[in-house]
Design an enzyme around this catalytic site. Structure first.
Site, short mmCIF file in Angstrom:
data_model
loop_
_atom_site.label_atom_id
_atom_site.label_comp_id
_atom_site.label_asym_id
_atom_site.label_seq_id
_atom_site.Cartn_x
_atom_site.Cartn_y
_atom_site.Cartn_z
N TYR A 57 36.41 46.22 43.45
CA TYR A 57 35.73 45.73 44.66
C TYR A 57 34.53 46.60 45.03
O TYR A 57 33.55 46.10 45.57
CB TYR A 57 36.73 45.58 45.83
CG TYR A 57 37.56 44.33 45.65
CD1 TYR A 57 37.04 43.08 45.98
CD2 TYR A 57 38.84 44.38 45.11
CE1 TYR A 57 37.76 41.92 45.79
CE2 TYR A 57 39.58 43.23 44.93
CZ TYR A 57 39.04 42.01 45.26
OH TYR A 57 39.76 40.85 45.06
N GLN A 59 34.33 30.21 51.22
CA GLN A 59 35.35 31.00 50.51
C GLN A 59 34.70 32.25 49.96
O GLN A 59 35.38 33.12 49.43
CB GLN A 59 35.92 30.18 49.35
CG GLN A 59 36.58 28.88 49.77
CD GLN A 59 36.86 28.00 48.57
OE1 GLN A 59 37.91 28.12 47.92
NE2 GLN A 59 35.94 27.11 48.26
N ASP A 105 30.59 37.20 49.84
CA ASP A 105 29.26 37.79 49.96
C ASP A 105 28.66 37.42 51.31
O ASP A 105 29.25 36.65 52.07
CB ASP A 105 28.35 37.32 48.80
CG ASP A 105 28.08 35.82 48.81
OD1 ASP A 105 27.67 35.29 49.87
OD2 ASP A 105 28.27 35.16 47.77
N HIS A 133 38.00 33.77 53.38
CA HIS A 133 38.61 34.71 52.42
C HIS A 133 38.15 36.15 52.64
O HIS A 133 38.26 36.97 51.73
CB HIS A 133 38.30 34.26 50.98
CG HIS A 133 39.03 33.02 50.56
ND1 HIS A 133 38.74 32.32 49.41
CD2 HIS A 133 40.07 32.35 51.15
CE1 HIS A 133 39.56 31.27 49.31
NE2 HIS A 133 40.36 31.27 50.36
N CYS A 140 39.42 56.11 57.91
CA CYS A 140 39.04 55.00 58.78
C CYS A 140 38.21 55.57 59.93
O CYS A 140 38.62 56.55 60.57
CB CYS A 140 40.30 54.32 59.32
SG CYS A 140 39.97 53.20 60.69
N GLY A 189 29.82 23.71 45.45
CA GLY A 189 30.04 24.81 44.51
C GLY A 189 31.43 25.41 44.52
O GLY A 189 31.59 26.62 44.45
N GLU A 232 29.47 20.51 38.10
CA GLU A 232 30.21 19.60 37.22
C GLU A 232 31.35 19.00 38.03
O GLU A 232 31.60 19.45 39.15
CB GLU A 232 30.78 20.40 36.04
CG GLU A 232 31.67 21.53 36.53
CD GLU A 232 31.90 22.63 35.51
OE1 GLU A 232 31.35 22.56 34.41
OE2 GLU A 232 32.64 23.56 35.86
#
Ligand code: APR
Length: 232
Positions: A56, A91, A94, A109, A136, A175, A203
């Site tokens: 990540y 979802q 970014d 998400h 943190c 997408g 597609e």
């Protein structure tokens, strides 16, 4: 088609593909050489936290070098100009919708640019790495993880999403492969309540047959054309 006032748009990895961010289920079914289940589950994080954090960290660094494309910009224009209700449920983790200028965006998400403190539940903005277990900023515990919804975890803000779907006259999916629930089921929620449904995807997807209409092609072409059509 009856007059459209309320729109829900679902976006997936395909809208960011032409910005240079890999999709999840591209060629070979690998996710940057890792199987999705090796990195995107709480079990993987327990088993090999360094692998998951490194993965990540790499993605978080990469997205900051990518730019929104014509599809993100077109949705931002729609967001600015559409007077009815509009919700872009993404979802994607970014921030290209926001950097493209869209405001009515919901990240179901999670987001790469947030960390989540499992000690105090804070979600600080986070642009750097997590691999060195930084404290943190709220409670000081070295308990930050990516603020990403992994497989087996509950997506965020589902009530808001279902409320928007209930009110939608038009549901548009852009997408996304239609492979991951609950997002893959939104088209059926919308249809059941008589919303018009449109898919814009490179597609045919697993969910194509549920849509009134599927347009096939790259998002940077299909999305600006559809937004022009809707606003004209
Ligand atoms: N334009 C339009 N669509 C595209 C483009 C493009 N340039 N490039 C790829 N696509 C399509 C692919 O054909 C595919 O159907 O985008 C879809 C991407 O599918 P996935 O990789 O499965 O991504 P997504 O649907 O967003 O995945 C859902 O799975 O791993 C989880 O949490 C993760 O949010 C993600 C979820």
């Amino acid at each position: 088609m009856a007059a459209i006032r309320n729109i829900v748009i679902l976006t997936g990895a395909g809208i960011s593909a032409e910005s240079g961010i890999d999709t999840f289920r591209g060629a070979g079914g690998l996710w940057e050489n890792h199987r999705v289940e090796d990195v995107a589950t709480p079990e993987a994080f327990k088993r090999d936290p360094d692998l998951v954090l490194r993965f990540y960290d790499m993605r978080r660094a990469a997205i900051q070098t990518r730019e929104p494309n014509a599809a993100h910009h077109a949705l931002a224009r729609l967001d600015r100009e559409w007077r009815g209700n509009l919700l872009i449920v993404t979802q994607n983790v970014d921030d290209l919708h926001e950097r493209g200028g869209a405001e009515r965006v919901l990240h179901m998400h999670g987001e790469h640019l947030n960390a989540w403190c499992t000690a105090c539940d804070a979600r600080p903005r986070w642009t750097g790495p997590l691999i060195d277990r930084p404290p943190c900023p709220v409670c000081g515990a070295p308990a930050l993880r990516p603020d990403i919804v992994w497989f087996g975890e509950m997506p965020y803000r589902m009530e808001e999403i279902y409320d928007a779907l209930r009110a939608a006259d038009l549901f548009v999916s852009i997408g996304t492969s239609g492979a991951v629930y609950p997002a893959a089921g939104f088209v059926r929620n919308a249809r059941d309540l008589d919303a018009a449904t449109l898919e814009l995807n490179l597609e045919r997807s697993q969910g194509s047959s549920w849509f009134d209409e599927s347009r096939l092609g790259p998002a940077t072409e299909l999305v600006p054309a559809w937004v022009d059509e809707l606003l004209s």
